[in-house]
Design a protein around this motif. Structure first.
Motif, PDB file in Angstrom:
ATOM      1  N   GLY A  91       0.779  -1.316   0.048  1.00 22.97           N
ATOM      2  CA  GLY A  91       0.152   0.010   0.030  1.00 22.97           C
ATOM      3  C   GLY A  91       0.833   1.388   0.086  1.00 22.97           C
ATOM      4  O   GLY A  91       0.327   2.298   0.179  1.00 22.97           O
ATOM      5  N   SER A  92       2.074   1.197  -0.096  1.00 22.19           N
ATOM      6  CA  SER A  92       2.904   2.358  -0.001  1.00 22.19           C
ATOM      7  C   SER A  92       2.864   3.301  -1.227  1.00 22.19           C
ATOM      8  O   SER A  92       2.997   4.696  -0.955  1.00 22.19           O
ATOM      9  CB  SER A  92       4.707   2.033  -0.135  1.00 22.19           C
ATOM     10  OG  SER A  92       4.588   1.166  -1.415  1.00 22.19           O
ATOM     11  N   ILE A  93       2.227   2.878  -2.558  1.00 18.26           N
ATOM     12  CA  ILE A  93       1.998   4.090  -3.460  1.00 18.26           C
ATOM     13  C   ILE A  93       1.002   3.606  -4.258  1.00 18.26           C
ATOM     14  O   ILE A  93       0.792   2.473  -4.533  1.00 18.26           O
ATOM     15  CB  ILE A  93       3.336   4.050  -4.461  1.00 18.26           C
ATOM     16  CG1 ILE A  93       3.393   5.428  -5.518  1.00 18.26           C
ATOM     17  CG2 ILE A  93       3.943   2.865  -4.949  1.00 18.26           C
ATOM     18  CD1 ILE A  93       4.505   5.770  -5.996  1.00 18.26           C
ATOM     19  N   SER A  94       0.215   4.521  -4.829  1.00 22.80           N
ATOM     20  CA  SER A  94      -0.947   4.369  -5.670  1.00 22.80           C
ATOM     21  C   SER A  94      -0.879   5.485  -6.576  1.00 22.80           C
ATOM     22  O   SER A  94      -0.592   6.607  -6.310  1.00 22.80           O
ATOM     23  CB  SER A  94      -2.120   4.122  -4.805  1.00 22.80           C
ATOM     24  OG  SER A  94      -2.481   5.312  -4.048  1.00 22.80           O
ATOM     25  N   SER A 109      -2.753  -0.356  -5.070  1.00 24.96           N
ATOM     26  CA  SER A 109      -1.593   0.093  -4.593  1.00 24.96           C
ATOM     27  C   SER A 109      -0.339  -1.127  -4.513  1.00 24.96           C
ATOM     28  O   SER A 109      -0.598  -2.197  -5.179  1.00 24.96           O
ATOM     29  CB  SER A 109      -1.526   0.372  -3.134  1.00 24.96           C
ATOM     30  OG  SER A 109      -2.607   1.173  -2.749  1.00 24.96           O
ATOM     31  N   HIS A 110       0.868  -0.671  -4.395  1.00 30.86           N
ATOM     32  CA  HIS A 110       1.952  -1.568  -4.482  1.00 30.86           C
ATOM     33  C   HIS A 110       1.721  -2.608  -3.607  1.00 30.86           C
ATOM     34  O   HIS A 110       1.217  -2.487  -2.467  1.00 30.86           O
ATOM     35  CB  HIS A 110       3.123  -0.908  -4.107  1.00 30.86           C
ATOM     36  CG  HIS A 110       4.475  -1.576  -4.621  1.00 30.86           C
ATOM     37  ND1 HIS A 110       4.914  -2.720  -3.876  1.00 30.86           N
ATOM     38  CD2 HIS A 110       5.286  -1.345  -5.471  1.00 30.86           C
ATOM     39  CE1 HIS A 110       5.890  -3.232  -4.450  1.00 30.86           C
ATOM     40  NE2 HIS A 110       6.302  -2.216  -5.463  1.00 30.86           N
ATOM     41  N   ILE A 119       2.574   1.015 -11.303  1.00 31.79           N
ATOM     42  CA  ILE A 119       1.417   1.568 -10.543  1.00 31.79           C
ATOM     43  C   ILE A 119       0.852   2.660 -11.450  1.00 31.79           C
ATOM     44  O   ILE A 119       1.336   3.603 -11.615  1.00 31.79           O
ATOM     45  CB  ILE A 119       1.882   2.153  -9.072  1.00 31.79           C
ATOM     46  CG1 ILE A 119       2.652   1.338  -8.187  1.00 31.79           C
ATOM     47  CG2 ILE A 119       0.712   2.696  -8.273  1.00 31.79           C
ATOM     48  CD1 ILE A 119       2.009  -0.061  -8.037  1.00 31.79           C
ATOM     49  N   SER A 135       0.096   9.121  -4.839  1.00 27.25           N
ATOM     50  CA  SER A 135       0.133   9.379  -3.397  1.00 27.25           C
ATOM     51  C   SER A 135       1.078   8.065  -2.734  1.00 27.25           C
ATOM     52  O   SER A 135       1.051   7.130  -3.121  1.00 27.25           O
ATOM     53  CB  SER A 135      -1.397   9.095  -2.985  1.00 27.25           C
ATOM     54  OG  SER A 135      -1.600   8.961  -1.583  1.00 27.25           O
ATOM     55  N   THR A 137       2.506   6.736   0.707  1.00 26.35           N
ATOM     56  CA  THR A 137       2.148   6.581   2.443  1.00 26.35           C
ATOM     57  C   THR A 137       3.242   5.902   3.023  1.00 26.35           C
ATOM     58  O   THR A 137       2.910   5.394   4.246  1.00 26.35           O
ATOM     59  CB  THR A 137       0.933   6.085   2.636  1.00 26.35           C
ATOM     60  OG1 THR A 137       0.869   4.734   1.861  1.00 26.35           O
ATOM     61  CG2 THR A 137      -0.181   6.812   2.093  1.00 26.35           C
TER      62      THR A 137
END
Length: 140
Positions: A91-94, A109-110, A119, A135, A137
């Motif tokens: 979920g680190s990048i989308s 997400s990743h 992505i 984005s 996170t």
């Protein structure tokens, strides 16, 4: 980011990073909650394309990398955009964008596999107010 001519992002090779001013031509870096570094040439996925590392500092919401020029082609209502990212955090990048209705929509997400993943997303975009960003996170 894929090299031109497949890519409409200006400066898709991430050239010109200025650490002192936290700026990179062609992109707005939204937020101060990340440290950014350009990695060594051995990390390159494509010739003459830098790889950046984003060390997310875990405060203040997501860190955003936003193109200053929307990746759209004249005469089209549909856009496809994305970025190659590597992370060991799920979920680190989308990718996200403003859909034609005005709503903000996002990509998957990743996975956190530690490998390079594309992505990206494809959708009809809001022509009156185009808005595209990545984005972040967690560390990417």
């Amino acid at each position: 980011l894929d090299p031109a001519p497949l890519n409409l992002f200006w400066n898709s090779g991430f050239h010109g990073w200025n650490g002192a001013s936290r700026s990179m031509p062609g992109f707005a870096l939204v937020g101060t909650n990340a440290n950014i570094a350009v990695l060594s040439h051995s990390e390159m996925r494509f010739p003459d394309h830098n790889v950046i590392s984003v060390d997310y500092l875990n405060y203040g919401g997501p860190f955003k990398i936003q193109p200053t020029t929307p990746p759209i082609a004249k005469g089209h209502d549909f856009v496809t955009f994305g970025i190659y990212a590597r992370s060991s955090v799920a979920g680190s990048i989308s990718a996200a964008m403003r859909y034609e209705s005005g709503s903000i929509i996002g990509s998957a997400s990743h996975s956190g596999s530690g490998d390079w993943e594309f992505i990206g997303m494809s959708a009809l975009y809001d022509k009156s107010n185009p808005y595209f960003y990545f984005s972040i996170t967690a560390d990417v």
